[in-house]
Write a protein that holds these residues in place. Structure first.
Motif, PDB file in Angstrom:
ATOM      1  N   GLN A 197       0.892  -1.358  -0.035  1.00 24.05           N
ATOM      2  CA  GLN A 197       0.092  -0.045  -0.085  1.00 24.05           C
ATOM      3  C   GLN A 197       0.684   1.269   0.003  1.00 24.05           C
ATOM      4  OE1 GLN A 197      -3.462  -0.028  -0.474  1.00 24.05           O
ATOM      5  NE2 GLN A 197      -3.417  -2.350  -0.491  1.00 24.05           N
ATOM      6  N   ALA A 198       2.086   1.174   0.224  1.00 21.51           N
ATOM      7  CA  ALA A 198       3.054   2.517   0.700  1.00 21.51           C
ATOM      8  C   ALA A 198       3.263   2.951  -1.012  1.00 21.51           C
ATOM      9  CB  ALA A 198       4.344   2.067   0.996  1.00 21.51           C
ATOM     10  N   GLN A 199       3.101   1.931  -1.947  1.00 16.85           N
ATOM     11  CA  GLN A 199       2.957   2.685  -3.463  1.00 16.85           C
ATOM     12  C   GLN A 199       2.025   3.667  -3.754  1.00 16.85           C
ATOM     13  OE1 GLN A 199       3.824  -0.921  -6.286  1.00 16.85           O
ATOM     14  NE2 GLN A 199       2.775  -2.036  -4.860  1.00 16.85           N
ATOM     15  N   GLY A 200       0.886   3.615  -3.008  1.00 13.06           N
ATOM     16  CA  GLY A 200      -0.209   4.594  -3.313  1.00 13.06           C
ATOM     17  C   GLY A 200       0.500   5.927  -3.117  1.00 13.06           C
ATOM     18  N   LEU A 201       1.730   6.135  -2.342  1.00 11.44           N
ATOM     19  CA  LEU A 201       2.176   7.691  -2.064  1.00 11.44           C
ATOM     20  C   LEU A 201       2.670   8.019  -3.348  1.00 11.44           C
ATOM     21  CD1 LEU A 201       4.212   6.570   1.167  1.00 11.44           C
ATOM     22  CD2 LEU A 201       2.165   8.070   1.005  1.00 11.44           C
ATOM     23  N   VAL A 202       3.466   7.202  -4.177  1.00 13.61           N
ATOM     24  CA  VAL A 202       3.770   7.615  -5.686  1.00 13.61           C
ATOM     25  C   VAL A 202       2.731   7.557  -6.374  1.00 13.61           C
ATOM     26  CG1 VAL A 202       5.194   7.239  -7.509  1.00 13.61           C
ATOM     27  CG2 VAL A 202       5.481   5.695  -5.448  1.00 13.61           C
ATOM     28  N   ARG A 203       1.616   6.862  -6.468  1.00 17.63           N
ATOM     29  CA  ARG A 203       0.478   6.894  -7.458  1.00 17.63           C
ATOM     30  C   ARG A 203      -0.409   8.364  -7.051  1.00 17.63           C
ATOM     31  NH1 ARG A 203      -2.031   2.868  -9.527  1.00 17.63           N
ATOM     32  NH2 ARG A 203      -4.167   3.859  -8.617  1.00 17.63           N
ATOM     33  N   GLY A 306     -18.160  -7.180 -13.000  1.00 23.98           N
ATOM     34  CA  GLY A 306     -17.702  -8.351 -12.529  1.00 23.98           C
ATOM     35  C   GLY A 306     -17.790  -8.494 -10.895  1.00 23.98           C
ATOM     36  N   ALA A 307     -16.787  -9.189 -10.519  1.00 25.58           N
ATOM     37  CA  ALA A 307     -16.866  -9.256  -9.032  1.00 25.58           C
ATOM     38  C   ALA A 307     -16.292  -8.088  -8.374  1.00 25.58           C
ATOM     39  CB  ALA A 307     -15.789 -10.426  -8.673  1.00 25.58           C
ATOM     40  N   MET A 308     -16.279  -7.812  -6.937  1.00 24.31           N
ATOM     41  CA  MET A 308     -15.537  -6.976  -6.164  1.00 24.31           C
ATOM     42  C   MET A 308     -14.369  -7.626  -5.970  1.00 24.31           C
ATOM     43  SD  MET A 308     -16.036  -5.528  -2.243  1.00 24.31           S
ATOM     44  CE  MET A 308     -15.387  -7.029  -1.397  1.00 24.31           C
ATOM     45  N   LYS A 309     -13.354  -6.873  -6.298  1.00 20.74           N
ATOM     46  CA  LYS A 309     -11.820  -7.221  -6.002  1.00 20.74           C
ATOM     47  C   LYS A 309     -11.182  -6.648  -4.655  1.00 20.74           C
ATOM     48  CE  LYS A 309      -7.783  -8.694  -7.099  1.00 20.74           C
ATOM     49  NZ  LYS A 309      -6.702  -7.817  -7.674  1.00 20.74           N
ATOM     50  N   ILE A 310     -10.674  -7.410  -4.105  1.00 20.24           N
ATOM     51  CA  ILE A 310     -10.169  -6.926  -2.690  1.00 20.24           C
ATOM     52  C   ILE A 310      -8.842  -7.571  -2.484  1.00 20.24           C
ATOM     53  CG2 ILE A 310     -11.500  -8.669  -1.606  1.00 20.24           C
ATOM     54  CD1 ILE A 310     -11.525  -6.307   0.748  1.00 20.24           C
ATOM     55  N   PHE A 311      -8.031  -7.138  -1.698  1.00 19.27           N
ATOM     56  CA  PHE A 311      -6.650  -7.816  -1.589  1.00 19.27           C
ATOM     57  C   PHE A 311      -6.504  -8.435   0.075  1.00 19.27           C
ATOM     58  CE2 PHE A 311      -5.255  -5.359  -5.148  1.00 19.27           C
ATOM     59  CZ  PHE A 311      -4.193  -5.943  -5.955  1.00 19.27           C
ATOM     60  N   SER A 312      -6.053  -9.323   0.299  1.00 19.43           N
ATOM     61  CA  SER A 312      -5.902  -9.893   1.548  1.00 19.43           C
ATOM     62  C   SER A 312      -4.417  -9.743   1.693  1.00 19.43           C
ATOM     63  CB  SER A 312      -6.501 -11.126   1.824  1.00 19.43           C
ATOM     64  OG  SER A 312      -5.540 -12.033   1.341  1.00 19.43           O
ATOM     65  N   ASP A 313      -3.659 -10.271   0.970  1.00 19.04           N
ATOM     66  CA  ASP A 313      -1.903 -10.125   1.046  1.00 19.04           C
ATOM     67  C   ASP A 313      -1.233  -9.652  -0.067  1.00 19.04           C
ATOM     68  OD1 ASP A 313      -2.248 -12.630  -0.348  1.00 19.04           O
ATOM     69  OD2 ASP A 313      -0.840 -13.667   0.942  1.00 19.04           O
ATOM     70  N   GLY A 314      -0.061 -10.242   0.068  1.00 16.48           N
ATOM     71  CA  GLY A 314       0.784  -9.630  -1.174  1.00 16.48           C
ATOM     72  C   GLY A 314       1.385 -10.610  -2.069  1.00 16.48           C
ATOM     73  N   SER A 315       2.752 -10.668  -2.129  1.00 22.26           N
ATOM     74  CA  SER A 315       3.348 -11.542  -3.331  1.00 22.26           C
ATOM     75  C   SER A 315       4.325 -12.596  -2.689  1.00 22.26           C
ATOM     76  CB  SER A 315       3.941 -10.506  -4.380  1.00 22.26           C
ATOM     77  OG  SER A 315       5.368 -10.995  -4.619  1.00 22.26           O
ATOM     78  N   PHE A 337      -0.661  -9.377   5.938  1.00 21.17           N
ATOM     79  CA  PHE A 337      -2.095  -9.087   5.461  1.00 21.17           C
ATOM     80  C   PHE A 337      -1.888  -7.493   4.959  1.00 21.17           C
ATOM     81  CE2 PHE A 337      -3.423 -12.711   7.503  1.00 21.17           C
ATOM     82  CZ  PHE A 337      -4.233 -13.275   6.802  1.00 21.17           C
ATOM     83  N   GLN A 338      -3.077  -7.189   4.113  1.00 17.12           N
ATOM     84  CA  GLN A 338      -2.732  -5.813   3.614  1.00 17.12           C
ATOM     85  C   GLN A 338      -3.836  -4.882   4.440  1.00 17.12           C
ATOM     86  OE1 GLN A 338      -2.403  -4.599  -0.226  1.00 17.12           O
ATOM     87  NE2 GLN A 338      -0.853  -5.990  -0.593  1.00 17.12           N
ATOM     88  N   MET A 339      -4.595  -5.607   5.074  1.00 20.32           N
ATOM     89  CA  MET A 339      -5.611  -4.729   5.963  1.00 20.32           C
ATOM     90  C   MET A 339      -5.985  -5.521   7.328  1.00 20.32           C
ATOM     91  SD  MET A 339      -9.588  -4.542   4.417  1.00 20.32           S
ATOM     92  CE  MET A 339      -9.170  -4.068   2.949  1.00 20.32           C
TER      93      MET A 339
END
Ligand SMILES: [Zn+2]
Length: 559
Positions: A197-203, A306-315, A337-339
């Motif tokens: 989620q820290a990538q949101g800072l650049v985005r 389509g679906a609702m897309k949600i993140f639970s974890d990373g890579s 976990f991302q949240m």
């Protein structure tokens, strides 16, 4: 055959395509040589002479003996990102072999672009670099001190930025977003690596992208996809969050279609961050979703929600996936976990209750088990037939969770092409004991699940025949066997990439097989993947692609 005549006259059709080797993926008639099209739909499948006897075709087109499959359907990809990324500095390995190579590529860009402008690179993977680590901001600043340098990791789960970008986001002042990490060195200075989620800072510096840019990206990606035999895709997240490009992204897709730039049928998953509280009648218990109550299934043959897309974890290769045990050789790192899990539970349960299909990104075994708990509880509290909830990637799946997926009817959505392109990194992250749990296929099918095919493009190359090649061959880039007991036969892998992908989007009534009533979407191949040495599947060419009966890509003089 029969039933096509009326008042003693043959039924008129637009075209008969005949003289092919049709792999229909229709259990009732798996093989045929011809099909007839009327108004963009298949009206008959059979043998050419038989169809011509009963039908009056405006045109008869020869398939020249070639193999025909239903149009490929990618169940999880990122199409505008791919289209926009065609302009990025390419940093994939090969050919990039080291941090040195990356710095050279950035320096070359810096020499040609005005100071203060962006240099965006994509596709690097630290597992494949000689130094075995990410590039650092300080290094980027030695070659491009006056540019805004932003290098995206191939996983999409992290990036490295230069000093100018760190300055622009005010990294020392702004709080780190929940579920994100700003990596710092021993002295406390940011290294330039921003995770999750820290990538949101650049985005935040570039978001939202202009509509015209998105439309152009969708158009460029469409043209590329048609050359690979893709006729339908699912877009894994629009409208908000890390994967989105604009809060009004749906209208960019609509505009692309209006302009004729959208060449493939698209089902758009909506990022969870875009769903919100809605005023509701007391009798309805809860209100959650998009304005007007738009939800999964809304749309038409070309474009739908389509679906609702949600993140639970990373890579997995980025080692941020939420694991039950430590990553191999990294004591103490079990990812994250991302949240907050309770928040994840609340959002998934509300979306489920509001009638959404839910697609949750979960890669680590801990994340998968947790998401299954949430689905199970939501279904127990609010039973719903044919929900088709999904787990995107479903990377490290313990044996007991394979059975739970099947029992709950939850669709796993793994990516075949990961095997070769990032398989070595995944095996290294897991170690030998857990490797048999990694990116399963056969065990899902044997448990009774309809397994879709997908790429997660631009994370890896998205040509379906490359994905199918890996689903069958199970070899990593270094030539190592990945998970041989999970290998599929070519015909099974094609079924995944067509019929089962369509099912994962609730679209199997229209797409995924060559049978009367379905849309006339198909691809003509240079060879039959089920009849050649499996090592050659990835080299098969797509000679033509037909969407809705219209030839949209043609290298064989079909039209
Ligand atoms: Zn994705």
């Amino acid at each position: 055959m029969g039933g096509f005549g009326y008042h003693g006259r043959a039924m008129r059709v637009d075209r008969i395509f005949e003289g092919g080797n049709l792999l229909t993926m229709d259990a009732a008639r798996p093989r045929a040589t011809a099909l007839a099209v009327l108004g963009g739909r298949i009206v008959a499948v059979g043998e050419g002479s038989e169809l011509r006897r009963h039908l009056d075709a405006e045109r008869v087109v020869s398939l020249q003996g070639r193999t025909v499959v239903p149009g490929f359907h990618d169940a999880h990809n990122h199409m505008p990102s791919f289209g926009m990324g065609l302009d990025d500095v390419p940093l994939s390995s090969p050919p990039v072999r080291s941090v040195e190579d990356i710095l050279r590529a950035v320096a070359a860009q810096a020499a040609t672009r005005p100071r203060g402008s962006w240099i965006v690179g994509g596709g690097y993977d630290q597992n494949k670099l000689a130094e075995g680590r990410h590039p650092r901001a300080a290094e980027l600043d030695t070659v491009a001190p006056d540019h805004l340098v932003w290098l995206r990791h191939t996983s999409g789960h992290m990036c490295v930025v230069g000093g100018r970008v760190l300055e622009a986001i005010g990294v020392e002042r702004v709080p780190v977003p929940e579920g994100g990490v700003v990596e710092r060195d021993a002295s406390g200075r940011p290294t330039g690596l921003l995770q999750e989620q820290a990538q949101g800072l650049v985005r935040a510096l570039v978001y939202p992208y202009p509509q015209a840019e998105l439309v152009a990206a969708i158009g460029r990606a469409s043209a590329h996809y048609l050359r690979e035999g893709l006729t339908s895709v699912q877009e894994a997240g629009v409208g908000a969050g890390l994967v989105a490009r604009s809060p009004v992204e749906l209208s960019a897709w609509q505009e692309a279609r209006r302009q004729g730039a959208l060449g493939v049928r698209a089902t758009l998953m909506i990022a969870a961050e875009a769903l919100h509280d809605l005023p509701h009648a007391a009798a309805d218990g809860d209100g959650f979703g998009l304005d007007l109550g738009l939800r999964t299934g809304w749309g038409d043959e070309w474009l739908r929600i389509g679906a609702m897309k949600i993140f639970s974890d990373g890579s997995l290769i980025g080692r941020t996936a939420a694991m039950c045990c430590d990553f191999a050789g990294e004591a103490g790192n079990r990812g994250f976990f991302q949240m907050d899990v309770e928040r994840l539970r609340r959002i998934i349960t509300r979306a489920h209750r509001a009638g959404w299909q839910v697609a949750t990104h979960a890669i680590g075994d801990r994340a998968i088990a947790t998401v299954l708990d949430i689905y199970q509880d939501a279904l127990a509290a609010h039973p719903r037939a044919d929900h088709r909830h999904r787990i995107e990637h479903c990377g490290v799946c313990r044996p007991e969770d394979v059975q739970r997926l099947a029992a709950l009817g939850v669709i796993p959505v793994p990516q075949g092409r990961f095997i070769s392109e990032i398989g070595d990194g995944m095996l290294a992250a897991l170690g030998p004991e857990r490797s048999p749990w990694c990116y399963r296929q056969r065990s899902f099918i044997e448990a009774g699940l309809a397994l879709p095919g997908s790429s997660d493009r631009p994370v890896v190359q998205g040509a379906p025949l490359l994905g199918i090649h890996d689903m069958v061959n199970q070899r990593t880039a270094s030539g190592r066997p990945f998970n041989p007991s999970e290998a599929l036969a070519a015909e099974e892998a094609i079924r995944c990439y067509t019929l089962h992908s369509a099912r994962a989007a609730f679209r199997e009534a229209d797409l995924g097989s060559l049978e009367p009533g379905k849309l006339a979407d198909f691809a003509v191949l240079s060879a039959d993947p089920t009849a050649i040495d499996p090592g050659g599947i990835g080299a098969i060419d797509v000679l033509a692609t037909v969407v809705g009966g219209r030839v949209a890509h043609d290298r064989m003089g079909l039209d």
